[in-house]
Design a protein around this motif. Structure first.
Motif, PDB file in Angstrom:
ATOM      1  N   GLU A   1     -37.107  23.985  16.449  1.00  0.00           N
ATOM      2  CA  GLU A   1     -35.910  24.658  16.416  1.00  0.00           C
ATOM      3  C   GLU A   1     -35.399  24.716  15.109  1.00  0.00           C
ATOM      4  O   GLU A   1     -35.152  23.742  14.495  1.00  0.00           O
ATOM      5  N   LEU A   2     -35.187  25.820  14.768  1.00  0.00           N
ATOM      6  CA  LEU A   2     -34.608  26.029  13.303  1.00  0.00           C
ATOM      7  C   LEU A   2     -33.088  26.195  13.292  1.00  0.00           C
ATOM      8  O   LEU A   2     -32.586  26.450  14.437  1.00  0.00           O
ATOM      9  N   ASP A   3     -32.267  25.834  12.227  1.00  0.00           N
ATOM     10  CA  ASP A   3     -30.832  25.604  12.237  1.00  0.00           C
ATOM     11  C   ASP A   3     -30.400  27.104  12.433  1.00  0.00           C
ATOM     12  O   ASP A   3     -30.675  28.205  11.809  1.00  0.00           O
ATOM     13  N   HIS A   4     -29.520  27.275  13.549  1.00  0.00           N
ATOM     14  CA  HIS A   4     -28.445  28.490  13.675  1.00  0.00           C
ATOM     15  C   HIS A   4     -27.492  27.900  14.405  1.00  0.00           C
ATOM     16  O   HIS A   4     -27.358  27.239  15.565  1.00  0.00           O
ATOM     17  N   THR A   5     -26.012  28.287  13.835  1.00  0.00           N
ATOM     18  CA  THR A   5     -24.933  27.870  14.432  1.00  0.00           C
ATOM     19  C   THR A   5     -24.519  28.364  15.922  1.00  0.00           C
ATOM     20  O   THR A   5     -24.418  27.528  16.779  1.00  0.00           O
TER      21      THR A   5
ATOM     22  N   ARG B   1     -32.947  29.613  17.107  1.00  0.00           N
ATOM     23  CA  ARG B   1     -33.910  30.134  16.506  1.00  0.00           C
ATOM     24  C   ARG B   1     -35.271  29.016  16.521  1.00  0.00           C
ATOM     25  O   ARG B   1     -35.116  27.974  16.245  1.00  0.00           O
TER      26      ARG B   1
ATOM     27  N   LEU C   1     -35.074  34.607  17.239  1.00  0.00           N
ATOM     28  CA  LEU C   1     -33.784  34.201  17.508  1.00  0.00           C
ATOM     29  C   LEU C   1     -33.452  34.515  18.789  1.00  0.00           C
ATOM     30  O   LEU C   1     -33.574  36.016  19.155  1.00  0.00           O
TER      31      LEU C   1
END
Lengths: 135, 477
Positions: free
Chosen positions: A5-9, A13, A132
Motif C-alpha cells: 500500500e502506497l501513501d495516500h491520505t 493506493r 488508486l
C-alpha cells in the motif's frame, strides 16, 4: 500475492508487482477483493469475463470494474483468478465463495477505480502497477 | 509544487497561472498557518490541474479541508460557463451526492437513557457495511421514480413528511435527472442498496447540541442547547459509483474528440453543451436524486426507532437540512458585474447560500442556508449558515468536513481499533461497526481538527458558526 500500500491520505493506493501482465491483472483483482471483503476462502462459484480495450491501462480498468460489479450484484467474494491477455482482448476466469456477512461485511467499500496516477510499467523482472481506489 | 504557492492574506493562498502548463486561471485556497503544515503537494497539483479545464471562471478554488484526492482535490470548487465550459466526473467523484443531513428531536440529554440499546437498535435497523441489502423490494418502476423524484419518492410512499422536502438542498431533487442515461448495470447495483448506509466514512451519529454561537440563527433552525440530534452521512451507493465509472469512460473518449488537453485522465470531461456532457449531467442528477431518497429512508428508520424507544411523535423530529457535498449544479452567480449561469462543481465542498438566495425555504430566507459539517468520529460536528460573502467569493461554497491528515493504512498502523473504541467509550461515545479496523481508519486522530477548519471558514466569512454538536454514539459501515 505481491502488493504494497502506497501513501495516500484519502484513498487506497497500491503498488502491485508480477512477472507477467496476465498475473498482474489477476493479482490486482484479488488485492481489490481483499480490500473490500478481507480474507476469503476458495470456492466453487465461477464467473468468466471477456472484454476488449485499446491499451493495457483501459483493459485493466474495465476488467477491475467488471470484477467489482459482478462481485457486488452476485454477492461473490472472488478468491482465485486466471487472466489471458491477447493483443487488445482479455479473457478471465474467476472463482470464489458466496458473500458471508459474518466474515466479509467489515471491509472497505471501493467506490471506484481512478485514472489518477494509474501506471503500468514493464521492468526487467516483470510488471509494476500503481493504482488508486476511491474508498 | 508547494514552492509556487504565494500568500495573499491570513487565510488565503494563491497558486499562480503557469504552475502547471495550460492553467487558464489561478488557483486559490484557504488555510491557516497550522493547517498549511499538513498541505500535500499532490493537492496543490490537483488544484492547478483543474485550472486548465476549458471555460473555468475566476479561480480553481479549494476550501480549508483541502486534501489530495483524484481529479479535483477534495475541498475543490470550480465554476464553468455554460457556453464555454465543461463538466467532469473528476469534479464530483464516484460517490455522487455524498452528503449529510441533520435531524432534530424534542429530546434533551437527560431524556436519552438506554443509549447502548438505542445504538444497537439503530445498528440492527439501518443496513450498514459492505454487501448490505436495503429494507425495500423495489420494482424497476420504483427505481425509475426514485431517480426522477429524489427525496419526494420515499415521502410519497409514507417514509417522511412534506416539510422534509423543503429542508433539502434542491428540495431533494435535481430536475435535470435523466434515468435513461443511467446504465442497466448501475440500476442493478442500486436496486438492492436503497436505504443502506454503506461503509468507509459514512455514519449515523447521535449528537447533543453543546454550544450555540448564533442564537438567532439557531432559533430559525430549531436548535437549542442540550437538544438531541441525529446526523446521517451517506451517498448514492453502487448506483452512483457505477454511473461515474460508466460516464468516465465515455468522457475519456469525448475529451479526445473535443481535443481537450488534460494533465490528469481523471479530469476527463466534455463541453456542457455536448451530448456526452449532457448525458453525464443527467446520470449524475439521477444518482443525486437516488442519494437524497436514500438519506430520506435512513432518516425514516431513525424516526421510527426513536419513536418506539422514547415515545415521541414522528412529526416532532424535524429535518434541519440536507446538503450534498459531491455534486455539480447549474446556478446563477455574479461574475464581472453580471449575473451569469454557471456549472459549479463541488467535490468535498458544501453549498453555503446566503440570506435571500433562491432555493431556501421561507423559514431560512433571512438566516441563510444551514451548512452541516460533520466532525470525524468522536470529534464535534458543526452547524453553520451560508453568507453573502460566500456568494461573492466562493460561488456560494464552503468546506465539507475535517479532511484527513493520516492515510487509512497509517491510521491502522498507528491506531488500534480496540483502543480507539475504548478511549471513545471513556468519553461516553458508543461506537458500533462491523469490525475494529474500520474504527481505526476513521479515528479522530486521522483527521484535521474540525474546530480549526470551521474556525477558518467563519473567520473568512464564507459561512458563519451557529452551533457545535458533540457525539454520543455512532454506527458505522
Amino acid at each position: 500475492m505481491s502488493y504494497e500500500e502506497l501513501d495516500h491520505t484519502a484513498d487506497i493506493r497500491l503498488r502491485v508487482r508480477s512477472p507477467t501482465a496476465d498475473s498482474l491483472f489477476a493479482e490486482t483483482a484479488l488485492a481489490m477483493m481483499e480490500i473490500v471483503y478481507g480474507k476469503s476462502r476458495p470456492g466453487t462459484v465461477e464467473r468468466t469475463i471477456e472484454l476488449e480495450a485499446g491499451n493495457y491501462e483501459n483493459l485493466l480498468l474495465d476488467f477491475l470494474s467488471e470484477v467489482l460489479f459482478l462481485s457486488e450484484v452476485d454477492y461473490i467474494v472472488f478468491s482465485a483468478a486466471t487472466v489471458h491477455i491477447t493483443g487488445n482482448s482479455l479473457q478471465a476466469h474467476l472463482s470464489g465463495e458466496p458473500f458471508d456477512p459474518d466474515r466479509h461485511r467489515g471491509g472497505t467499500e471501493i467506490k471506484g477505480i481512478s485514472y489518477s496516477g494509474l501506471r503500468i510499467v514493464k521492468e526487467d523482472e516483470g510488471y509494476v502497477l500503481d493504482i488508486l481506489f476511491d474508498v | 509544487m508547494l514552492e509556487q504557492v504565494t500568500r495573499l492574506g491570513e487565510y488565503e493562498w494563491e497558486v499562480p497561472t503557469g504552475t502547471v502548463p495550460g492553467m487558464r486561471v489561478p488557483g486559490r485556497f484557504f488555510l491557516s498557518d497550522s493547517l498549511y503544515k499538513s498541505l500535500e503537494s499532490g493537492a496543490v497539483q490537483q488544484l492547478a490541474n483543474v485550472a486548465t479545464l476549458p471555460g473555468i471562471i475566476r479561480y480553481s478554488m479549494a476550501m480549508p479541508d483541502i486534501h489530495w484526492g483524484y481529479g479535483f482535490p477534495i475541498g475543490g470548487v470550480a465554476a464553468f460557463g455554460l457556453d464555454t465550459g465543461v463538466i467532469s466526473p473528476g469534479g464530483v467523484g464516484f460517490d455522487i451526492n455524498c452528503g449529510v443531513r441533520l435531524l432534530s428531536t424534542p429530546l434533551r440529554l437527560g431524556d436519552l437513557d438506554r443509549r447502548r440499546e438505542l445504538i444497537e437498535t439503530l445498528y440492527q435497523s439501518v443496513p450498514t457495511g459492505v454487501g448490505a441489502k436495503g429494507p425495500l423490494k423495489l420494482s424497476t418502476g420504483d427505481l425509475e421514480d426514485m431517480m426522477v423524484q429524489g427525496a419526494a419518492w420515499p415521502v410519497n410512499q409514507g417514509y417522511g413528511l412534506r416539510e422534509d422536502l423543503d429542508n433539502c438542498e434542491e428540495r431533494g431533487c435535481m430536475a435535470q435527472a435523466d434515468s435513461q442515461a443511467v446504465s442497466a448495470k448501475a440500476k442493478q447495483r442500486g436496486m438492492p442498496q436503497s436505504g443502506t448506509l454503506g461503509a468507509g466514512n459514512h455514519f449515523l451519529e447521535i449528537q447533543v447540541v453543546r454550544e450555540i454561537y448564533d442564537p438567532g440563527a439557531a432559533k430559525a433552525y430549531g436548535i437549542h442547547p442540550g437538544q438531541i440530534c441525529v446526523m446521517i452521512h451517506c451517498g448514492s451507493r453502487g448506483l452512483g459509483h457505477q454511473s461515474c465509472t460508466d460516464h468516465l469512460k465515455v468522457l475519456e473518449g469525448a475529451t479526445k474528440r473535443y481535443k481537450i488537453a488534460l494533465p490528469d485522465r481523471q479530469l476527463a470531461c466534455a463541453p456542457l453543451s455536448s451530448p456526452e456532457g449532457k448525458a453525464y449531467f443527467g446520470a449524475m442528477a439521477a444518482s443525486a436524486n437516488y442519494a437524497w431518497a436514500n438519506r430520506q429512508m435512513i432518516m425514516h428508520t431513525t424516526r421510527v426507532v426513536f419513536g418506539k424507544m422514547y415515545g415521541i411523535d414522528y412529526e416532532s423530529m424535524h429535518l434541519v437540512y440536507d446538503v450534498a457535498h459531491n455534486v455539480a449544479k447549474i446556478e446563477e452567480h455574479s461574475h464581472e458585474g453580471k449575473r451569469v449561469r454557471v456549472c459549479v462543481h463541488r467535490k468535498g465542498a458544501t453549498r453555503a447560500f446566503g440570506p435571500g438566495s433562491p432555493d431556501l425555504p421561507p423559514g431560512y430566507a433571512d438566516t441563510g442556508q444551514p451548512v452541516i459539517i460533520p466532525g470525524s468520529m468522536g470529534s464535534s460536528s458543526y452547524l453553520l449558515r451560508g453568507t453573502t460573502i460566500a456568494m461573492e467569493r466562493t460561488f456560494g461554497s464552503t468546506c465539507h468536513g475535517a479532511g484527513r491528515i493520516l492515510s487509512r493504512s497509517a491510521a491502522k498502523k498507528t491506531l488500534s481499533g480496540v483502543k480507539v473504541k475504548n478511549s471513545l467509550s471513556k468519553e461516553g461515545i458508543i461506537v458500533r461497526a462491523p469490525n475494529d479496523g474500520a474504527i481505526a481508519e476513521e479515528a479522530p486522530g486521522a483527521y484535521k481538527p474540525s474546530a480549526e477548519v470551521v474556525r477558518i471558514v467563519d473567520a473568512l466569512g464564507i459561512s458563519n458558526l451557529v452551533a457545535r454538536l458533540e457525539p454520543l454514539g455512532v454506527i458505522k459501515g
